[in-house]
Design a protein around this motif. Structure first.
Motif, PDB file in Angstrom:
ATOM      1  N   HIS A 136      38.553  34.403  42.019  1.00 15.55           N
ATOM      2  CA  HIS A 136      37.819  33.230  41.383  1.00 15.55           C
ATOM      3  C   HIS A 136      38.594  32.666  40.249  1.00 15.55           C
ATOM      4  CE1 HIS A 136      34.029  33.886  43.361  1.00 15.55           C
ATOM      5  NE2 HIS A 136      33.882  34.986  42.891  1.00 15.55           N
ATOM      6  N   GLY A 137      39.666  32.621  40.601  1.00 15.11           N
ATOM      7  CA  GLY A 137      40.887  31.826  39.175  1.00 15.11           C
ATOM      8  C   GLY A 137      40.334  30.568  39.072  1.00 15.11           C
ATOM      9  N   GLY A 138      40.260  30.267  37.514  1.00 18.64           N
ATOM     10  CA  GLY A 138      39.968  29.121  36.952  1.00 18.64           C
ATOM     11  C   GLY A 138      38.448  28.957  36.987  1.00 18.64           C
ATOM     12  N   ARG A 139      37.840  29.786  37.288  1.00 20.85           N
ATOM     13  CA  ARG A 139      36.258  29.596  36.965  1.00 20.85           C
ATOM     14  C   ARG A 139      35.767  30.646  35.977  1.00 20.85           C
ATOM     15  NH1 ARG A 139      32.618  29.916  42.374  1.00 20.85           N
ATOM     16  NH2 ARG A 139      31.251  28.761  40.912  1.00 20.85           N
ATOM     17  N   TRP A 140      34.835  30.100  35.403  1.00 20.12           N
ATOM     18  CA  TRP A 140      34.215  30.721  34.100  1.00 20.12           C
ATOM     19  C   TRP A 140      33.137  31.879  34.189  1.00 20.12           C
ATOM     20  CZ3 TRP A 140      35.916  29.365  29.136  1.00 20.12           C
ATOM     21  CH2 TRP A 140      36.925  28.259  29.144  1.00 20.12           C
ATOM     22  N   GLU A 141      33.303  32.778  33.546  1.00 19.54           N
ATOM     23  CA  GLU A 141      32.246  33.924  33.557  1.00 19.54           C
ATOM     24  C   GLU A 141      32.173  34.682  32.221  1.00 19.54           C
ATOM     25  OE1 GLU A 141      33.784  36.960  36.162  1.00 19.54           O
ATOM     26  OE2 GLU A 141      35.880  37.227  34.773  1.00 19.54           O
ATOM     27  N   LEU A 142      31.190  35.591  32.220  1.00 17.42           N
ATOM     28  CA  LEU A 142      30.954  36.464  30.855  1.00 17.42           C
ATOM     29  C   LEU A 142      32.050  37.497  31.172  1.00 17.42           C
ATOM     30  CD1 LEU A 142      27.181  36.199  31.143  1.00 17.42           C
ATOM     31  CD2 LEU A 142      28.569  34.881  29.393  1.00 17.42           C
ATOM     32  N   PRO A 143      32.320  38.165  29.848  1.00 16.39           N
ATOM     33  CA  PRO A 143      33.053  39.323  29.722  1.00 16.39           C
ATOM     34  C   PRO A 143      32.295  40.418  30.659  1.00 16.39           C
ATOM     35  CG  PRO A 143      32.813  38.506  27.443  1.00 16.39           C
ATOM     36  CD  PRO A 143      31.955  37.669  28.550  1.00 16.39           C
ATOM     37  N   GLY A 144      33.086  41.216  31.405  1.00 15.05           N
ATOM     38  CA  GLY A 144      32.283  42.335  32.309  1.00 15.05           C
ATOM     39  C   GLY A 144      33.136  42.500  33.483  1.00 15.05           C
ATOM     40  N   GLY A 145      32.596  43.467  34.312  1.00 21.50           N
ATOM     41  CA  GLY A 145      33.370  44.064  35.432  1.00 21.50           C
ATOM     42  C   GLY A 145      32.763  45.002  36.217  1.00 21.50           C
ATOM     43  N   THR A 146      33.288  45.686  36.871  1.00 22.74           N
ATOM     44  CA  THR A 146      32.852  46.711  37.984  1.00 22.74           C
ATOM     45  C   THR A 146      32.442  48.160  36.993  1.00 22.74           C
ATOM     46  OG1 THR A 146      34.344  46.114  39.363  1.00 22.74           O
ATOM     47  CG2 THR A 146      33.472  48.301  40.048  1.00 22.74           C
TER      48      THR A 146
ATOM     49  N   VAL B 231      38.908  37.437  19.082  1.00 20.79           N
ATOM     50  CA  VAL B 231      38.866  37.801  20.806  1.00 20.79           C
ATOM     51  C   VAL B 231      40.295  37.811  21.252  1.00 20.79           C
ATOM     52  CG1 VAL B 231      38.252  36.968  22.991  1.00 20.79           C
ATOM     53  CG2 VAL B 231      36.863  36.556  21.284  1.00 20.79           C
ATOM     54  N   VAL B 232      40.627  38.998  21.870  1.00 19.64           N
ATOM     55  CA  VAL B 232      42.097  39.210  22.326  1.00 19.64           C
ATOM     56  C   VAL B 232      41.896  39.331  23.853  1.00 19.64           C
ATOM     57  CG1 VAL B 232      44.120  40.590  22.267  1.00 19.64           C
ATOM     58  CG2 VAL B 232      42.862  40.446  20.202  1.00 19.64           C
ATOM     59  N   LEU B 233      42.266  38.340  24.844  1.00 24.13           N
ATOM     60  CA  LEU B 233      42.151  38.427  26.162  1.00 24.13           C
ATOM     61  C   LEU B 233      43.020  39.414  26.852  1.00 24.13           C
ATOM     62  CD1 LEU B 233      41.613  34.707  26.915  1.00 24.13           C
ATOM     63  CD2 LEU B 233      39.835  36.265  26.533  1.00 24.13           C
TER      64      LEU B 233
ATOM     65  N   ARG C 185      38.593  32.743  34.187  1.00 19.83           N
ATOM     66  CA  ARG C 185      39.632  33.716  35.134  1.00 19.83           C
ATOM     67  C   ARG C 185      41.047  32.795  35.030  1.00 19.83           C
ATOM     68  NH1 ARG C 185      38.206  38.401  36.389  1.00 19.83           N
ATOM     69  NH2 ARG C 185      39.429  38.334  38.444  1.00 19.83           N
ATOM     70  N   ALA C 186      41.961  33.850  35.086  1.00 20.54           N
ATOM     71  CA  ALA C 186      43.285  33.380  35.250  1.00 20.54           C
ATOM     72  C   ALA C 186      43.655  33.066  36.643  1.00 20.54           C
ATOM     73  CB  ALA C 186      44.209  34.741  34.904  1.00 20.54           C
ATOM     74  N   ASP C 187      44.399  32.146  36.680  1.00 21.91           N
ATOM     75  CA  ASP C 187      44.823  31.536  37.946  1.00 21.91           C
ATOM     76  C   ASP C 187      45.396  32.638  38.726  1.00 21.91           C
ATOM     77  OD1 ASP C 187      44.161  28.917  37.285  1.00 21.91           O
ATOM     78  OD2 ASP C 187      45.967  28.494  36.529  1.00 21.91           O
ATOM     79  N   GLY C 188      45.256  32.492  40.100  1.00 23.98           N
ATOM     80  CA  GLY C 188      45.873  33.650  40.853  1.00 23.98           C
ATOM     81  C   GLY C 188      44.969  34.939  41.011  1.00 23.98           C
ATOM     82  N   THR C 189      43.934  35.024  40.515  1.00 26.43           N
ATOM     83  CA  THR C 189      42.859  36.109  40.482  1.00 26.43           C
ATOM     84  C   THR C 189      41.865  35.779  41.229  1.00 26.43           C
ATOM     85  OG1 THR C 189      41.724  35.627  38.382  1.00 26.43           O
ATOM     86  CG2 THR C 189      43.591  36.889  38.070  1.00 26.43           C
TER      87      THR C 189
ATOM     88  N   GLN D 166      42.598  33.569  31.279  1.00 26.09           N
ATOM     89  CA  GLN D 166      43.607  32.698  30.595  1.00 26.09           C
ATOM     90  C   GLN D 166      43.018  31.900  29.440  1.00 26.09           C
ATOM     91  OE1 GLN D 166      44.850  30.639  34.044  1.00 26.09           O
ATOM     92  NE2 GLN D 166      43.149  28.816  33.591  1.00 26.09           N
ATOM     93  N   GLU D 167      41.711  31.875  29.008  1.00 25.79           N
ATOM     94  CA  GLU D 167      41.018  31.127  28.143  1.00 25.79           C
ATOM     95  C   GLU D 167      39.762  31.788  27.686  1.00 25.79           C
ATOM     96  OE1 GLU D 167      39.991  26.121  27.841  1.00 25.79           O
ATOM     97  OE2 GLU D 167      40.824  26.928  29.518  1.00 25.79           O
ATOM     98  N   TYR D 168      39.298  31.323  26.487  1.00 23.65           N
ATOM     99  CA  TYR D 168      37.913  31.662  26.187  1.00 23.65           C
ATOM    100  C   TYR D 168      37.466  30.507  25.256  1.00 23.65           C
ATOM    101  CZ  TYR D 168      39.299  32.856  21.405  1.00 23.65           C
ATOM    102  OH  TYR D 168      39.610  33.059  20.254  1.00 23.65           O
ATOM    103  N   ALA D 169      35.883  30.770  25.177  1.00 28.90           N
ATOM    104  CA  ALA D 169      35.263  29.602  24.453  1.00 28.90           C
ATOM    105  C   ALA D 169      34.031  29.997  24.084  1.00 28.90           C
ATOM    106  CB  ALA D 169      35.107  28.236  25.337  1.00 28.90           C
ATOM    107  N   TRP D 170      33.516  29.819  22.970  1.00 29.40           N
ATOM    108  CA  TRP D 170      32.504  29.889  22.370  1.00 29.40           C
ATOM    109  C   TRP D 170      31.456  28.583  22.702  1.00 29.40           C
ATOM    110  CZ3 TRP D 170      30.932  34.827  20.898  1.00 29.40           C
ATOM    111  CH2 TRP D 170      31.863  35.699  20.480  1.00 29.40           C
ATOM    112  N   LEU D 171      30.508  28.771  23.486  1.00 29.98           N
ATOM    113  CA  LEU D 171      29.488  27.638  24.071  1.00 29.98           C
ATOM    114  C   LEU D 171      28.013  27.805  23.847  1.00 29.98           C
ATOM    115  CD1 LEU D 171      31.892  26.743  26.906  1.00 29.98           C
ATOM    116  CD2 LEU D 171      31.771  25.652  24.499  1.00 29.98           C
ATOM    117  N   THR D 172      27.479  26.882  23.597  1.00 26.72           N
ATOM    118  CA  THR D 172      26.132  27.056  23.476  1.00 26.72           C
ATOM    119  C   THR D 172      25.712  27.142  25.244  1.00 26.72           C
ATOM    120  OG1 THR D 172      25.545  24.566  23.711  1.00 26.72           O
ATOM    121  CG2 THR D 172      25.550  25.568  21.538  1.00 26.72           C
TER     122      THR D 172
END
Length: 132
Positions: free
Chosen positions: A31-41, A99-101, A25-29, A107-113
């Protein structure tokens, strides 16, 4: 007296070569700085699976197709509102591409196990879904 309001969220478990896509998540949003999956409302009247496909495209530029439901989660709003939040996480088939954020959201993405992702500052529902 209307009682507790309900909010529905949808997320995508997008996997390539054994690694899933996580977004920071982008800073200032919220949960800014925390990681999540693509999605939303989910929009009013919108089917859950359609919302998941739309949100994945908006947040990552990837075209996906829902293949299965991975998990469901419910919690009360963390800001104290009388709101119950429901989240569904879908496994999706990933179209090819980069991936185009959306910089307004992430602010960042990663492919992770799942094992490597467990070391991130994940939102609780994401941590719960690392193992289906």
């Amino acid at each position: 007296m209307g009682g507790t309001a309900e909010k529905h969220l949808v997320y995508c478990w997008i996997e390539r070569d054994g690694a899933a896509l996580f977004l920071r998540r982008a800073d200032g949003t919220f949960h800014g700085g925390r990681w999540e999956l693509p999605g939303g409302t989910v929009e009013p009247g919108e089917p859950m699976e359609s919302a998941a496909v739309r949100e994945a495209a908006e947040e990552t530029g990837l075209v996906v197709r829902v293949t299965a439901e991975r998990s469901r989660h419910t919690w009360m709003d963390v800001t104290g509102r009388d709101l119950r939040v429901h989240a569904r996480i879908y496994e999706v088939a990933d179209g090819t591409g980069d991936v185009v954020l959306n910089p307004g959201e992430h602010q960042e993405y990663a492919w992770l196990t799942p094992e490597r992702a467990a070391d991130l500052d994940l939102l609780p529902y994401v941590r719960e879904t690392l193992t289906p």
